[in-house]
Design a protein around this motif. Structure first.
Motif, PDB file in Angstrom:
ATOM      1  N   UNK A 213       0.842  -1.201   0.000  1.00  0.00           N
ATOM      2  CA  UNK A 213       0.000   0.000   0.000  1.00  0.00           C
ATOM      3  C   UNK A 213       0.875   1.248   0.000  1.00  0.00           C
ATOM      4  N   UNK A 214       1.917   1.242   0.828  1.00  0.00           N
ATOM      5  CA  UNK A 214       2.836   2.381   0.885  1.00  0.00           C
ATOM      6  C   UNK A 214       3.484   2.605  -0.480  1.00  0.00           C
ATOM      7  N   UNK A 215       3.936   1.534  -1.109  1.00  0.00           N
ATOM      8  CA  UNK A 215       4.578   1.649  -2.422  1.00  0.00           C
ATOM      9  C   UNK A 215       3.614   2.186  -3.480  1.00  0.00           C
ATOM     10  N   UNK A 216       2.401   1.665  -3.488  1.00  0.00           N
ATOM     11  CA  UNK A 216       1.409   2.114  -4.473  1.00  0.00           C
ATOM     12  C   UNK A 216       1.101   3.604  -4.311  1.00  0.00           C
ATOM     13  N   UNK A 217       1.006   4.049  -3.065  1.00  0.00           N
ATOM     14  CA  UNK A 217       0.704   5.463  -2.817  1.00  0.00           C
ATOM     15  C   UNK A 217       1.892   6.351  -3.154  1.00  0.00           C
ATOM     16  N   UNK A 218       3.096   5.843  -2.996  1.00  0.00           N
ATOM     17  CA  UNK A 218       4.264   6.619  -3.387  1.00  0.00           C
ATOM     18  C   UNK A 218       4.298   6.814  -4.908  1.00  0.00           C
ATOM     19  N   UNK A 219       3.932   5.785  -5.638  1.00  0.00           N
ATOM     20  CA  UNK A 219       3.830   5.908  -7.102  1.00  0.00           C
ATOM     21  C   UNK A 219       2.812   6.992  -7.458  1.00  0.00           C
ATOM     22  N   UNK A 220       1.650   6.955  -6.805  1.00  0.00           N
ATOM     23  CA  UNK A 220       0.608   7.956  -7.059  1.00  0.00           C
ATOM     24  C   UNK A 220       1.120   9.360  -6.757  1.00  0.00           C
ATOM     25  N   UNK A 221       1.755   9.523  -5.622  1.00  0.00           N
ATOM     26  CA  UNK A 221       2.242  10.847  -5.236  1.00  0.00           C
ATOM     27  C   UNK A 221       3.284  11.365  -6.214  1.00  0.00           C
ATOM     28  N   UNK A 222       4.229  10.512  -6.550  1.00  0.00           N
ATOM     29  CA  UNK A 222       5.297  10.953  -7.452  1.00  0.00           C
ATOM     30  C   UNK A 222       4.718  11.408  -8.791  1.00  0.00           C
ATOM     31  N   UNK A 223       3.781  10.664  -9.326  1.00  0.00           N
ATOM     32  CA  UNK A 223       3.163  11.017 -10.606  1.00  0.00           C
ATOM     33  C   UNK A 223       2.432  12.356 -10.543  1.00  0.00           C
ATOM     34  N   UNK A 224       1.891  12.687  -9.385  1.00  0.00           N
ATOM     35  CA  UNK A 224       1.077  13.893  -9.257  1.00  0.00           C
ATOM     36  C   UNK A 224       1.809  15.116  -8.695  1.00  0.00           C
ATOM     37  N   UNK A 225       2.979  14.894  -8.075  1.00  0.00           N
ATOM     38  CA  UNK A 225       3.639  16.007  -7.384  1.00  0.00           C
ATOM     39  C   UNK A 225       4.990  16.406  -7.959  1.00  0.00           C
ATOM     40  N   UNK A 226       5.635  15.523  -8.693  1.00  0.00           N
ATOM     41  CA  UNK A 226       7.051  15.757  -9.026  1.00  0.00           C
ATOM     42  C   UNK A 226       7.296  17.004  -9.863  1.00  0.00           C
ATOM     43  N   UNK A 227       6.288  17.490 -10.568  1.00  0.00           N
ATOM     44  CA  UNK A 227       6.474  18.688 -11.395  1.00  0.00           C
ATOM     45  C   UNK A 227       5.815  19.931 -10.804  1.00  0.00           C
ATOM     46  N   UNK A 228       5.386  19.834  -9.552  1.00  0.00           N
ATOM     47  CA  UNK A 228       4.766  20.976  -8.882  1.00  0.00           C
ATOM     48  C   UNK A 228       5.786  21.696  -7.999  1.00  0.00           C
ATOM     49  N   UNK A 229       5.624  22.981  -7.824  1.00  0.00           N
ATOM     50  CA  UNK A 229       6.328  23.779  -6.832  1.00  0.00           C
ATOM     51  C   UNK A 229       7.793  24.061  -7.198  1.00  0.00           C
ATOM     52  N   UNK A 230       8.285  25.195  -6.703  1.00  0.00           N
ATOM     53  CA  UNK A 230       9.684  25.569  -6.893  1.00  0.00           C
ATOM     54  C   UNK A 230      10.586  24.755  -5.970  1.00  0.00           C
ATOM     55  N   UNK A 231      11.857  24.668  -6.348  1.00  0.00           N
ATOM     56  CA  UNK A 231      12.840  23.946  -5.538  1.00  0.00           C
ATOM     57  C   UNK A 231      13.675  24.959  -4.771  1.00  0.00           C
ATOM     58  N   UNK A 232      13.719  24.806  -3.451  1.00  0.00           N
ATOM     59  CA  UNK A 232      14.511  25.689  -2.590  1.00  0.00           C
ATOM     60  C   UNK A 232      15.201  24.829  -1.528  1.00  0.00           C
ATOM     61  N   UNK A 233      16.069  25.459  -0.750  1.00  0.00           N
ATOM     62  CA  UNK A 233      16.738  24.743   0.346  1.00  0.00           C
ATOM     63  C   UNK A 233      15.731  24.616   1.487  1.00  0.00           C
ATOM     64  N   UNK A 234      15.071  23.479   1.559  1.00  0.00           N
ATOM     65  CA  UNK A 234      14.017  23.265   2.563  1.00  0.00           C
ATOM     66  C   UNK A 234      14.598  22.802   3.896  1.00  0.00           C
ATOM     67  N   UNK A 235      13.861  23.057   4.939  1.00  0.00           N
ATOM     68  CA  UNK A 235      14.220  22.574   6.275  1.00  0.00           C
ATOM     69  C   UNK A 235      13.728  21.142   6.452  1.00  0.00           C
TER      70      UNK A 235
END
Length: 372
Positions: A213-235
């Motif tokens: 279940x964890x793996x399947x949800x990680x696939x879903x998240x990556x497909x939907x989030x990887x191109x969103x938001x700017x990249x900065x030095x996060x905490x």
């Protein structure tokens, strides 16, 4: 520094999430930085004992003598040690040399945290901070400058100055530029953590979470989030206890999880931390509150390169939408973290239940986002 694709930094055996094997591995992002940069930090091959207060104090005196000039000739009788209870994975103390009243923080790492954290990455970020001086490291910890003040609580955010200063502190961290490749580490980290999620626990009262279940949800998240938001030095760990309030304002501490990442992930993390470890979701900020916070954040982030009001409003609105999606990642991230800590940590905290509650929140948010 240009943004690079994170996919090229994923090891071949971790590219296909569903095929990642369960095998303990220490966390390293060594392909994202030059190891020679780490050698600029003073290090000694000594471990500070944590079994008794007496042995701990002796160890602290030894490493202070070696690495902090203001403690060079200090003895046990010269030392005053105040224990903090803020760290959930570490032991943190403030050591004062009573002869000159000079203070530093000494942190010893929690049990087996190398299966969660890359300590070299932490050092590179900390060593590039304009706010904190890193004196050096020993085998199971480090010494850094003491910041006067107290940690903030949810009550502090009612005060408009503290509210704004918190947003400004995050913006200040996001503008840092340590010697690390500008690659978002979210999906690199979660791949590594998945291999460390236990399939079973020694304690029969702890129940393993379904790894597929964890793996399947990680696939879903990556497909939907990887191109969103700017990249900065996060905490990447913006809980309220990592903000220190003093007369100068509010400053950030504890860079264990810090690295380049999606900006909306870091801020979604912070908004979730308004809910505390007891996960009081009623404290999650409203959209209007988020917009006020983000406006202050962006004004501080851009500083002299200010945008006009229309552009700023548009960026705020875009960030609010991105945060809705990265709220998923925040809960998934700390849910996975908790399942690993349930097997590693000696701290009296119910990590298993905490992890399950974070995944429950994850699925609730997902359902809402997908309109189901």
């Amino acid at each position: 520094m240009s943004k690079e694709s994170y996919e090229s930094f994923i090891p071949e055996n971790e590219k296909d999430i569903m095929k990642i094997k369960s095998r303990p591995q220490m966390i390293s992002y060594s392909n994202l930085y030059d190891k020679n940069e780490c050698e600029k930090v003073q290090k000694i091959f000594v471990a500070v004992p944590t079994d008794t207060d007496e042995n701990f104090t002796k160890g602290v005196v030894y490493v202070l003598n070696k690495m902090v000039p203001e403690f060079k000739d200090a003895t046990i009788s010269d030392l005053s040690i105040v224990h903090f209870s803020e760290g959930i994975t570490n032991k943190i103390v403030c050591a004062t040399n009573k002869k000159n009243n000079f203070k530093v923080n000494v942190r010893t790492y929690g049990s087996y945290t190398e299966f969660i954290i890359d300590r070299d990455m932490e050092l590179l970020v900390m060593n590039s901070s304009p706010k904190i001086k890193l004196y050096g490291t020993f085998l199971n910890g480090l010494i850094y400058s003491y910041i006067e003040g107290r940690t903030i609580s949810i009550g502090d955010l009612i005060d408009i100055k503290s509210f704004n200063d918190t947003a400004k502190a995050i913006a200040g961290h996001h503008k840092m530029t340590p010697p690390i490749k500008k690659v978002p580490i979210l999906f690199i980290t979660l791949r590594k953590w998945i291999s460390n999620v236990p399939l079973e626990y020694l304690d029969p009262n702890k129940k393993a979470y379904d790894l597929n279940t964890i793996k399947e949800e990680l696939v879903f998240m990556e497909n939907n989030l990887k191109n969103r938001s700017d990249i900065v030095l996060c905490h990447n760990d913006l809980l309220l206890k990592n903000f220190i309030k003093n007369e100068k304002g509010i400053e950030l501490i504890d860079f264990e999880y810090s690295g380049y990442n999606y900006r909306a992930f870091d801020i979604a993390n912070h908004f979730n931390e308004w809910c505390g470890f007891d996960l009081n979701w009623d404290n999650f900020p409203s959209e209007d509150t988020q917009k006020r916070f983000l406006k202050t954040y962006l004004e501080a982030y851009y500083d002299s390169n200010k945008k006009d009001e229309k552009d700023l409003e548009k960026e705020v609105n875009n960030m609010v939408e991105d945060i809705k999606w990265f709220d998923l990642a925040s809960n998934f991230y700390w849910g996975t973290w908790a399942l690993i800590q349930a097997a590693l940590s000696s701290i009296d905290f119910n990590y298993c239940d905490y992890g399950r509650l974070r995944f429950k929140r994850y699925f609730g948010i997902k359902k809402k986002l997908l309109g189901k």
